[in-house]
Enzyme design. Sequence first.
Site, PDB file in Angstrom:
ATOM      1  N   ASP A  18     -13.197 -16.479  11.164  1.00 42.36           N
ATOM      2  CA  ASP A  18     -13.744 -15.821   9.973  1.00 42.36           C
ATOM      3  C   ASP A  18     -15.180 -15.367  10.252  1.00 42.36           C
ATOM      4  O   ASP A  18     -15.919 -16.032  10.984  1.00 42.36           O
ATOM      5  CB  ASP A  18     -13.745 -16.778   8.777  1.00 42.36           C
ATOM      6  N   SER A  28      -7.372  -1.156  10.352  1.00 40.50           N
ATOM      7  CA  SER A  28      -7.902  -2.291   9.598  1.00 40.50           C
ATOM      8  C   SER A  28      -9.327  -2.631  10.026  1.00 40.50           C
ATOM      9  O   SER A  28      -9.710  -2.445  11.189  1.00 40.50           O
ATOM     10  CB  SER A  28      -7.000  -3.498   9.883  1.00 40.50           C
ATOM     11  N   ARG A  71     -16.547 -10.402   1.176  1.00 40.68           N
ATOM     12  CA  ARG A  71     -15.621  -9.357   1.612  1.00 40.68           C
ATOM     13  C   ARG A  71     -15.757  -8.127   0.711  1.00 40.68           C
ATOM     14  O   ARG A  71     -16.307  -8.206  -0.384  1.00 40.68           O
ATOM     15  CB  ARG A  71     -14.161  -9.854   1.551  1.00 40.68           C
ATOM     16  N   LYS A  97      -3.602  -3.094  16.168  1.00 40.59           N
ATOM     17  CA  LYS A  97      -4.190  -1.985  15.389  1.00 40.59           C
ATOM     18  C   LYS A  97      -5.058  -1.120  16.302  1.00 40.59           C
ATOM     19  O   LYS A  97      -4.992   0.095  16.282  1.00 40.59           O
ATOM     20  CB  LYS A  97      -5.023  -2.528  14.221  1.00 40.59           C
ATOM     21  N   TYR A 154      -2.971  -9.380  15.990  1.00 44.25           N
ATOM     22  CA  TYR A 154      -2.789  -8.367  14.944  1.00 44.25           C
ATOM     23  C   TYR A 154      -3.841  -7.254  15.101  1.00 44.25           C
ATOM     24  O   TYR A 154      -3.510  -6.064  15.149  1.00 44.25           O
ATOM     25  CB  TYR A 154      -2.880  -9.017  13.552  1.00 44.25           C
ATOM     26  N   ILE A 159       0.849  -1.201   0.000  1.00 45.06           N
ATOM     27  CA  ILE A 159       0.000   0.000   0.000  1.00 45.06           C
ATOM     28  C   ILE A 159       0.885   1.251   0.000  1.00 45.06           C
ATOM     29  O   ILE A 159       0.590   2.249  -0.665  1.00 45.06           O
ATOM     30  CB  ILE A 159      -0.960   0.002   1.214  1.00 45.06           C
TER      31      ILE A 159
HETATM   32  P1  NAD Z   1       3.424  -4.586   3.524  1.00 46.17           P
HETATM   33  O1  NAD Z   1       4.012  -5.657   4.347  1.00 46.17           O
HETATM   34  O2  NAD Z   1       3.558  -4.700   2.045  1.00 46.17           O
HETATM   35  O3  NAD Z   1       4.005  -3.163   3.969  1.00 46.17           O
HETATM   36  C1  NAD Z   1       4.439  -2.897   5.284  1.00 46.17           C
HETATM   37  C2  NAD Z   1       5.840  -2.358   5.185  1.00 46.17           C
HETATM   38  O4  NAD Z   1       6.316  -2.034   6.493  1.00 46.17           O
HETATM   39  C3  NAD Z   1       6.825  -3.362   4.596  1.00 46.17           C
HETATM   40  O5  NAD Z   1       7.517  -2.738   3.531  1.00 46.17           O
HETATM   41  C4  NAD Z   1       7.748  -3.716   5.751  1.00 46.17           C
HETATM   42  O6  NAD Z   1       9.058  -3.991   5.287  1.00 46.17           O
HETATM   43  C5  NAD Z   1       7.665  -2.464   6.596  1.00 46.17           C
HETATM   44  N1  NAD Z   1       7.914  -2.632   8.033  1.00 46.17           N
HETATM   45  C6  NAD Z   1       7.362  -3.528   8.890  1.00 46.17           C
HETATM   46  N2  NAD Z   1       7.788  -3.304  10.144  1.00 46.17           N
HETATM   47  C7  NAD Z   1       8.634  -2.228  10.093  1.00 46.17           C
HETATM   48  C8  NAD Z   1       9.368  -1.484  11.055  1.00 46.17           C
HETATM   49  N3  NAD Z   1       9.343  -1.812  12.352  1.00 46.17           N
HETATM   50  N4  NAD Z   1      10.104  -0.447  10.629  1.00 46.17           N
HETATM   51  C9  NAD Z   1      10.139  -0.090   9.334  1.00 46.17           C
HETATM   52  N5  NAD Z   1       9.471  -0.748   8.380  1.00 46.17           N
HETATM   53  C10 NAD Z   1       8.712  -1.800   8.756  1.00 46.17           C
HETATM   54  O7  NAD Z   1       1.903  -4.453   3.936  1.00 46.17           O
HETATM   55  P2  NAD Z   1       0.736  -3.575   3.282  1.00 46.17           P
HETATM   56  O8  NAD Z   1      -0.266  -4.524   2.752  1.00 46.17           O
HETATM   57  O9  NAD Z   1       1.298  -2.537   2.402  1.00 46.17           O
HETATM   58  O10 NAD Z   1       0.128  -2.938   4.595  1.00 46.17           O
HETATM   59  C11 NAD Z   1       0.516  -1.661   5.060  1.00 46.17           C
HETATM   60  C12 NAD Z   1      -0.187  -1.389   6.374  1.00 46.17           C
HETATM   61  O11 NAD Z   1      -1.585  -1.483   6.180  1.00 46.17           O
HETATM   62  C13 NAD Z   1       0.162  -2.380   7.478  1.00 46.17           C
HETATM   63  O12 NAD Z   1       0.258  -1.673   8.695  1.00 46.17           O
HETATM   64  C14 NAD Z   1      -1.032  -3.311   7.494  1.00 46.17           C
HETATM   65  O13 NAD Z   1      -1.241  -3.866   8.774  1.00 46.17           O
HETATM   66  C15 NAD Z   1      -2.156  -2.372   7.113  1.00 46.17           C
HETATM   67  N6  NAD Z   1      -3.291  -3.069   6.505  1.00 46.17           N
HETATM   68  C16 NAD Z   1      -3.100  -3.826   5.392  1.00 46.17           C
HETATM   69  C17 NAD Z   1      -4.174  -4.500   4.835  1.00 46.17           C
HETATM   70  C18 NAD Z   1      -3.997  -5.374   3.605  1.00 46.17           C
HETATM   71  O14 NAD Z   1      -4.882  -6.153   3.312  1.00 46.17           O
HETATM   72  N7  NAD Z   1      -2.914  -5.276   2.862  1.00 46.17           N
HETATM   73  C19 NAD Z   1      -5.448  -4.376   5.393  1.00 46.17           C
HETATM   74  C20 NAD Z   1      -5.608  -3.580   6.524  1.00 46.17           C
HETATM   75  C21 NAD Z   1      -4.523  -2.914   7.073  1.00 46.17           C
END
Ligand code: NAD
Length: 353
Positions: free
Chosen positions: A312, A140, A247, A168, A164, A16
Amino acid sequence: MKSIRTVLVTGGTGYIGSHTCFYLMEQGYKVIVIDSLVNSSVKSLERIKDILKKNNNRDLISLEFFEGSLNNKEFVDYVFHQALNKGNKIDAVIHFAGFKSVKESVQNPYLYWQNNVIGTINLVSVMNKYICNKIVFSSSATIYNANNIDLISEKNEIGPINPYGNTKRANEIFLSDIYKSDKQKWGVINLRYFNPIGAHPSGLIGESPKGIPNNIFPIIMNIAFEKKQSLEVFGKDWPTKDGTCIRDYIHITDLAKGHIKALEFMKKKDSTNLCINLGTGKGTSVLELIRIFEDTNKLKLNYNFSSRRDGDAPIVVADNSLAKKILNWVPEKSISEMCKDGWNWKLKNPNGY
Ligand code: NAD
């Protein structure tokens, strides 16, 4: 009105984060990325630059990358300090960095609390030191108690059921306390994402997790590509139209643009503390997703049914009226576009970056 020029994106090389960095620069923001690369590749940032160059937006490229973890507070301080020294004071933060696997969080809650919560506390305390008080946080839909079949509004009962989701929610509560400590100073927007899928239409950036993916869409793409395994559909006896879970899938580019809208909103307000859903408001069952993926991309997917998974919920779909009203944000893309763009990314990058 507060000006926001330079934005720090934590987790900016991730799925994202990388899409959001692209739209930030396209809108003329200067972007600084912190990422530990624990689940991503720095190549995503090169690809963002390639898209901007292809679109003749070379002049908009303003991107600096710092590799390191939010768990290291001195490192985060160094990034803010460097930016200030270069005359690029960080005006706002979009905070994506975190771990996101429900399964892993159940096995190792310590890791999740350490990384997702301590990382945020470090970040916010450094922000405060450098008088940077605007934050958009990646929350989330997993924080909701989704045991009903209605659209989920921000007023829905909160009830995460795994570590998780707990991290959040803990971050949301922490940010709310920070806001309350000095309401005139802080701007906080927690964006509660539903199910982002797909990729940028260029096929240059997309989802490229390290290790085995946990989410349905990258699993579908792997199965479609390798033509070996079969997709495991958990439960066919849910109280839904075809018995499979429903979903709210949202195109990654629509989701990314929601962050720009959140920043624009904070520019207009000195004081903000909001939680806002980002979803399409439309539900799609697993079987519908499979059919649309097959029809759009002219292929066949193998799948089989297994029993329901613990934890789920049958239906998780956003009421997105608050985002529409407050942020003036409207998701535009269909499930078919999500399937087309995701598959385009997969075909061009079978092994990710
Ligand atoms: P992603 O894993 O692709 O991106 C997260 C990034 O954070 C990664 O590049 C990782 O290397 C980096 N990271 C993790 N811990 C770190 C730290 N301590 N310091 C620095 N960098 C760190 O995941 P995403 O899908 O892009 O999700 C981004 C955010 O959105 C996350 O917080 C995730 O929980 C939240 N989110 C994602 C979804 C989904 O479905 N993808 C849904 C709801 C919420």
